[in-house]
Design a protein around this motif. Sequence first.
Motif, PDB file in Angstrom:
ATOM      1  N   CYS A   1      37.271  45.398  49.618  1.00 43.63           N
ATOM      2  CA  CYS A   1      36.393  45.003  48.509  1.00 43.63           C
ATOM      3  C   CYS A   1      34.960  45.468  48.752  1.00 43.63           C
ATOM      4  O   CYS A   1      34.337  46.066  47.897  1.00 43.63           O
ATOM      5  CB  CYS A   1      36.415  43.485  48.321  1.00 43.63           C
ATOM      6  SG  CYS A   1      38.013  42.874  47.744  1.00 43.63           S
TER       7      CYS A   1
ATOM      8  N   SER B   1      39.252  48.226  46.020  1.00 43.42           N
ATOM      9  CA  SER B   1      39.627  47.148  45.093  1.00 43.42           C
ATOM     10  C   SER B   1      38.450  46.654  44.259  1.00 43.42           C
ATOM     11  O   SER B   1      38.637  45.829  43.360  1.00 43.42           O
ATOM     12  CB  SER B   1      40.225  45.969  45.862  1.00 43.42           C
ATOM     13  OG  SER B   1      41.422  46.359  46.507  1.00 43.42           O
TER      14      SER B   1
ATOM     15  N   THR C   1      38.658  47.193  40.486  1.00 46.43           N
ATOM     16  CA  THR C   1      39.772  46.585  39.758  1.00 46.43           C
ATOM     17  C   THR C   1      39.764  45.060  39.818  1.00 46.43           C
ATOM     18  O   THR C   1      40.728  44.423  39.401  1.00 46.43           O
ATOM     19  CB  THR C   1      41.123  47.083  40.315  1.00 46.43           C
ATOM     20  OG1 THR C   1      41.199  46.752  41.702  1.00 46.43           O
ATOM     21  CG2 THR C   1      41.278  48.582  40.150  1.00 46.43           C
ATOM     22  N   LEU C   2      38.693  44.465  40.357  1.00 48.68           N
ATOM     23  CA  LEU C   2      38.666  43.001  40.430  1.00 48.68           C
ATOM     24  C   LEU C   2      38.721  42.405  39.019  1.00 48.68           C
ATOM     25  O   LEU C   2      37.953  42.793  38.146  1.00 48.68           O
ATOM     26  CB  LEU C   2      37.394  42.518  41.131  1.00 48.68           C
ATOM     27  CG  LEU C   2      37.293  42.746  42.639  1.00 48.68           C
ATOM     28  CD1 LEU C   2      36.005  42.117  43.175  1.00 48.68           C
ATOM     29  CD2 LEU C   2      38.503  42.187  43.373  1.00 48.68           C
TER      30      LEU C   2
ATOM     31  N   ALA D   1      36.859  36.340  43.976  1.00 45.31           N
ATOM     32  CA  ALA D   1      37.856  37.017  44.801  1.00 45.31           C
ATOM     33  C   ALA D   1      37.612  36.794  46.289  1.00 45.31           C
ATOM     34  O   ALA D   1      38.520  36.961  47.100  1.00 45.31           O
ATOM     35  CB  ALA D   1      37.836  38.520  44.504  1.00 45.31           C
TER      36      ALA D   1
ATOM     37  N   LYS E   1      47.574  35.123  42.402  1.00 47.25           N
ATOM     38  CA  LYS E   1      47.337  36.561  42.347  1.00 47.25           C
ATOM     39  C   LYS E   1      46.718  37.058  43.644  1.00 47.25           C
ATOM     40  O   LYS E   1      46.269  36.275  44.485  1.00 47.25           O
ATOM     41  CB  LYS E   1      46.426  36.909  41.174  1.00 47.25           C
ATOM     42  CG  LYS E   1      45.023  36.361  41.340  1.00 47.25           C
ATOM     43  CD  LYS E   1      44.098  36.887  40.264  1.00 47.25           C
ATOM     44  CE  LYS E   1      42.671  36.426  40.510  1.00 47.25           C
ATOM     45  NZ  LYS E   1      41.705  36.959  39.568  1.00 47.25           N
TER      46      LYS E   1
ATOM     47  N   ASP F   1      43.666  39.557  44.735  1.00 44.48           N
ATOM     48  CA  ASP F   1      42.532  40.282  44.169  1.00 44.48           C
ATOM     49  C   ASP F   1      42.453  41.705  44.706  1.00 44.48           C
ATOM     50  O   ASP F   1      41.877  42.577  44.076  1.00 44.48           O
ATOM     51  CB  ASP F   1      41.228  39.546  44.480  1.00 44.48           C
ATOM     52  CG  ASP F   1      41.172  38.188  43.802  1.00 44.48           C
ATOM     53  OD1 ASP F   1      40.978  38.146  42.581  1.00 44.48           O
ATOM     54  OD2 ASP F   1      41.340  37.169  44.494  1.00 44.48           O
ATOM     55  N   VAL F   2      43.033  41.914  45.890  1.00 47.91           N
ATOM     56  CA  VAL F   2      42.996  43.257  46.486  1.00 47.91           C
ATOM     57  C   VAL F   2      43.895  44.196  45.683  1.00 47.91           C
ATOM     58  O   VAL F   2      43.565  45.363  45.475  1.00 47.91           O
ATOM     59  CB  VAL F   2      43.443  43.208  47.966  1.00 47.91           C
ATOM     60  CG1 VAL F   2      43.397  44.595  48.582  1.00 47.91           C
ATOM     61  CG2 VAL F   2      42.580  42.237  48.751  1.00 47.91           C
ATOM     62  N   HIS F   3      45.050  43.677  45.263  1.00 43.71           N
ATOM     63  CA  HIS F   3      46.028  44.478  44.522  1.00 43.71           C
ATOM     64  C   HIS F   3      46.260  43.819  43.165  1.00 43.71           C
ATOM     65  O   HIS F   3      47.104  42.926  43.045  1.00 43.71           O
ATOM     66  CB  HIS F   3      47.342  44.550  45.320  1.00 43.71           C
ATOM     67  CG  HIS F   3      47.130  45.011  46.732  1.00 43.71           C
ATOM     68  ND1 HIS F   3      47.291  44.181  47.817  1.00 43.71           N
ATOM     69  CD2 HIS F   3      46.745  46.214  47.219  1.00 43.71           C
ATOM     70  CE1 HIS F   3      47.021  44.862  48.931  1.00 43.71           C
ATOM     71  NE2 HIS F   3      46.688  46.093  48.594  1.00 43.71           N
ATOM     72  N   PRO F   4      45.512  44.248  42.145  1.00 42.66           N
ATOM     73  CA  PRO F   4      45.463  43.493  40.892  1.00 42.66           C
ATOM     74  C   PRO F   4      46.800  43.375  40.154  1.00 42.66           C
ATOM     75  O   PRO F   4      46.936  42.530  39.285  1.00 42.66           O
ATOM     76  CB  PRO F   4      44.444  44.270  40.047  1.00 42.66           C
ATOM     77  CG  PRO F   4      44.309  45.601  40.693  1.00 42.66           C
ATOM     78  CD  PRO F   4      44.620  45.415  42.142  1.00 42.66           C
TER      79      PRO F   4
END
Lengths: 313, 241
Positions: free
Chosen positions: A178, A189, A192-193, A233, B170, B172-175
């Motif tokens: 992230c 990532s 895409t958060l 996240a 879920k 967050d790293v892999h949506p």
Amino acid sequence: MSTRKPRNNALLALMLAVASFLSISAIVRTALGAEIVVAEEEQLRHGKVLYASYCSGCHGVNGDGQGPAAAMLIVKPRDFTSGLFKFRSTPNGTLPTDADLMRTITRGVNRTSMPEWSLLPERERMALVQYVKSFYPGFAESGPGRPIFIPAPPATLGSPESIARGRQLYEMLECGRCHGPNGLGDGPSAATLAPDSWGNPQKPFNFTKGALKSGAAPEDVYRTFMTGLNGTAMPSYADVFDEPDGENVKPGDAWNLVSYVLSLRTPSRPGTQVASEEGAAVNAAYRGDLARAGYTAPLPEPAQAGANKESKP
Amino acid sequence: MKVRWTGGVRRLAMAALAAAVLVPGAAHAQGKITGKVSLSGAAPTAPKLKMDADPVCAAAHPDGAAAEDLIVGSGGGVEYVFVYLKEGVKGTFPAKTDPAVIDQKGCLYGPRVVGLQVGQPLKFTNSDQTLHNVHGMPKVNAPWNFAMPKFVKQKENKDLTKPEVMIHVKCDVHPWMSGYVGVLEHPFFAVTDKDGNFTIEGVPPGEYTVEAWQEKLGAQTAKVKVDAGAPAKQDFTFKPS
């Protein structure tokens, strides 16, 4: 019969004494209890007045984060009714302690419009803490989580060895997914958060730029990756460090990660407070925000420059 | 012999009573509900997931992985539908102590949908050589978000203390990683298999409202009467949304 009377009398006297002691103490107890209740009510009344003039413009009279200024702000004011608080010393998913809320209100939230309120007397900030809690029933029902223990930072904090070890941990724990391989907030990532739990865009922090939201003391960084930021996240890594497997993670490693994260800051002075020039023009941003929203309630002057500057989330 | 109503006897009696209530009758007295959940019309083709942001994930699926939010199998059967008794259950049912398990494998949740009882642990395992964060976003239970770096192989959540259908989980790293957890006060639930079939076992005789829940299709309910010994049948058919 008459010989037994004195004893009965004595017993009666004793019972009376006990009873009156009990009832006196009961009276004292109610008095104290009532006093506490009165004090709490007084504090809430006080908090409500303060909240209406200082906080409702952003957080809304109902605490739902929908104050008149909210629409103009990039980072949205917290919705207190959601029960999700980012900056906590308590485990992920739990509610913050009074001290956590006090810290946030006193310091403000860097890089956002949330002002620091350090100029308000402590009594008033305490009243605000209690009033903010009244928006979410969970505070009264289950209360805050149990704060984590943050040990004293070791003398090695910020040393080249500690930073080097921290870099290894940063890679092993994949913070870079992230925050980016070099901490620039541009990990694979990051783009895409999904929106945060309040439906707003979120962005991993760029460790090299800008002030940390809840402070840049080593303890602040430690607290953040141990407990995570609820609603975002940013996860909790407490398990990794609380029970170090000895192979990948060793006891005391959490402070090495702190060393590394803080070493990314420019100027690179691990362990020091937020660089002051960063916030030279602080508070202007939120004052501008408020003015745009037609919100004119008095705000205390910030105690020190260096606190609040709004940037992209 | 005179039985004195001592604490010990009382406890024994209570335990016997509890056993009678908690483990309702012997197996022969139970019924079950079976059925199939299907989607009418032509089966939609699931889009391919784009996993190249994490090479570890992409490498686990050389031919690409299909999205799992709506899996329609042979004969229109829908996989991963949560079917459970929504109303009508009487009595208390002690939670299982062994956890419900979700494995993170190939950067997908296996299974994508699980059910468990209030108080039963929910275990996440990590079969991948990459970081996952497990981010549960309940509305009733306490939220959670913990990191599972590749060397952390398992982690349990023991804080699911209230019934809730469904909790979204879920990464967050892999949506694309998304799962659902149903928490109930009783053990009467099932998740459909790849052909859309389900069986809810050990249901005490009675009349129930059964709900079938699917993340994209929504929920349907049906009234079902269960008799001892005989399986009750209840199918659900969803229309494409």
